[in-house]
Design an enzyme around this catalytic site. Sequence first.
Site, PDB file in Angstrom:
ATOM      1  NE  ARG A 171      -8.183 -16.325  -9.701  1.00 50.54           N
ATOM      2  CZ  ARG A 171      -9.294 -17.058  -9.909  1.00 50.54           C
ATOM      3  NH1 ARG A 171     -10.236 -17.093  -8.980  1.00 50.54           N
ATOM      4  NH2 ARG A 171      -9.455 -17.718 -11.021  1.00 50.54           N
TER       5      ARG A 171
ATOM      6  CE1 TYR B 114      -0.259   5.906   0.674  1.00 55.22           C
ATOM      7  CE2 TYR B 114      -2.117   4.677  -0.210  1.00 55.22           C
ATOM      8  CZ  TYR B 114      -0.789   5.046  -0.261  1.00 55.22           C
ATOM      9  OH  TYR B 114       0.002   4.542  -1.262  1.00 55.22           O
TER      10      TYR B 114
ATOM     11  CG  ASP C 108      -4.822   2.331   6.734  1.00 54.42           C
ATOM     12  OD1 ASP C 108      -3.872   1.739   7.288  1.00 54.42           O
ATOM     13  OD2 ASP C 108      -4.714   2.872   5.617  1.00 54.42           O
TER      14      ASP C 108
ATOM     15  CE  LYS D  79       3.426   1.713   2.565  1.00 51.95           C
ATOM     16  NZ  LYS D  79       2.147   2.354   2.696  1.00 51.95           N
TER      17      LYS D  79
HETATM   18  C1  LIG Z   1       1.005   2.594   1.925  1.00 50.55           C
HETATM   19  C2  LIG Z   1      -0.308   2.796   2.579  1.00 50.55           C
HETATM   20  C3  LIG Z   1      -1.485   2.235   2.048  1.00 50.55           C
HETATM   21  C4  LIG Z   1      -1.501   1.484   0.732  1.00 50.55           C
HETATM   22  O1  LIG Z   1      -0.793   0.296   0.780  1.00 50.55           O
HETATM   23  P1  LIG Z   1      -0.010  -0.350  -0.485  1.00 50.55           P
HETATM   24  O2  LIG Z   1       0.624  -1.543   0.107  1.00 50.55           O
HETATM   25  O3  LIG Z   1       0.952   0.693  -0.963  1.00 50.55           O
HETATM   26  O4  LIG Z   1      -1.038  -0.653  -1.516  1.00 50.55           O
HETATM   27  C5  LIG Z   1      -2.665   2.425   2.751  1.00 50.55           C
HETATM   28  N1  LIG Z   1      -2.693   3.117   3.911  1.00 50.55           N
HETATM   29  C6  LIG Z   1      -1.593   3.672   4.444  1.00 50.55           C
HETATM   30  C7  LIG Z   1      -1.705   4.423   5.721  1.00 50.55           C
HETATM   31  C8  LIG Z   1      -0.367   3.540   3.812  1.00 50.55           C
HETATM   32  O5  LIG Z   1       0.716   4.114   4.332  1.00 50.55           O
END
Ligand SMILES: *Cc1c(COP(=O)(O)O)cnc(C)c1O
Length: 379
Positions: A46, A98, A170, A195
């Site tokens: 961890r 998001y 983000d 993504k």
């Molecule tokens: C998918 C997404 C998230 C969250 O990420 P996960 O890997 O699904 O937990 C946060 N911000 C944006 C812009 C996203 O597209």
Amino acid sequence: MKPATKYIHAGMNPDPSTGAIIPPIYQTSTYVQEAPATHKGYEYARSQNPTRSALEDAYAQIENGKYALAFSSGVAATDAVIKLLQPDDEVICASDMYGGTYRLFTKVFEKFGIKFVYVDTTNAGNVKNAVTAKTKLIWLETPTNPLMNITDIAAVAVIAKANNILLAVDNTFASPALQNPLELGADIVMHSATKYLGGHSDVIQGALMMNDKELRERLYFIQKSCGAVPGPMDCFLVLRGIKTLGVRMKAHCENGIKIAHWLKANPKVAKVYWPGFEEHPGHAVAKKQMKAFGGMLSFELKNNHVDEAKRVLSSTHLFSLAESLGGVESLINHPASMTHASIPREERIKNGLSDSLIRLSVGIEDADDLIDDLNKAIG
Ligand SMILES: *Cc1c(COP(=O)(O)O)cnc(C)c1O
């Protein structure tokens, strides 16, 4: 080093025990110690795992940062950032972001006494006006999901610095290939590696990148104390994905340009949300802070009945109807009922997200085939 070279070599040090060119998947929970507290820097998985360390090295390099931490998902990475705060602290965040981030803030963290102030961050003046003595963090997302709104990261960074507030961005939609917020003055970059970084729709993972050592130590403490770490197999998959980030993003951007222009010229389409158009309100800022405009776009049909949007959403064959984005395969999504359903309808409409908005994650298939698929579906 140029980005294309960096994506191939980041985190790739030959394995010390065998010389393996690719970091092995260290599928282990613990490490044998020579004597009590005498070990090779690895105690318990961890806290440390060599596959994860290789990926964290790569994460730092591709965002041009000094440090990075990997998390079990994008929201787990966001969760760790909010855990830097105390009850009564305030966070200024984008009113359009998001849905899962909004849900985490309002449904989980508000009850611990953290206050989230939502503003239209496309105007940096709104951020400045929302700053109080209690503001500890500004949370930006640009381009936003799904309306492709653009915030001037450098302009908000000036406000954050002047008031001694942390700025987190983000950067999921742009990916490190198109935008590097640390260089624009952000303190923390967050990615849903699920993504574009993973890039193949086969892994859930998140990342944080930063330059400040003390900030890294505080976030590492949260990572190991709260335990939202990714497994070594998932780290291997993202390390593999990063190698092709440059070529994939180039292909996503080229297809994005073609599809955005084709949709705009289609008589059945009312509006296309894509920052590459000169008339997009964020175009100038996007041009300044991004290397290209990416493969994400949204549109509305002239017939704006939600049933017509749902018909189109159910009629494509190459574009799969699914949440998520950033994979090599194209996806189509209905934010109002899918990715953004956790935002109350009233809030969605107020922020300009209509019930008939369709979002595309343009993949790297041949653009002609993708256009043909949309053409048949729109009819
Ligand atoms: C998918 C997404 C998230 C969250 O990420 P996960 O890997 O699904 O937990 C946060 N911000 C944006 C812009 C996203 O597209």
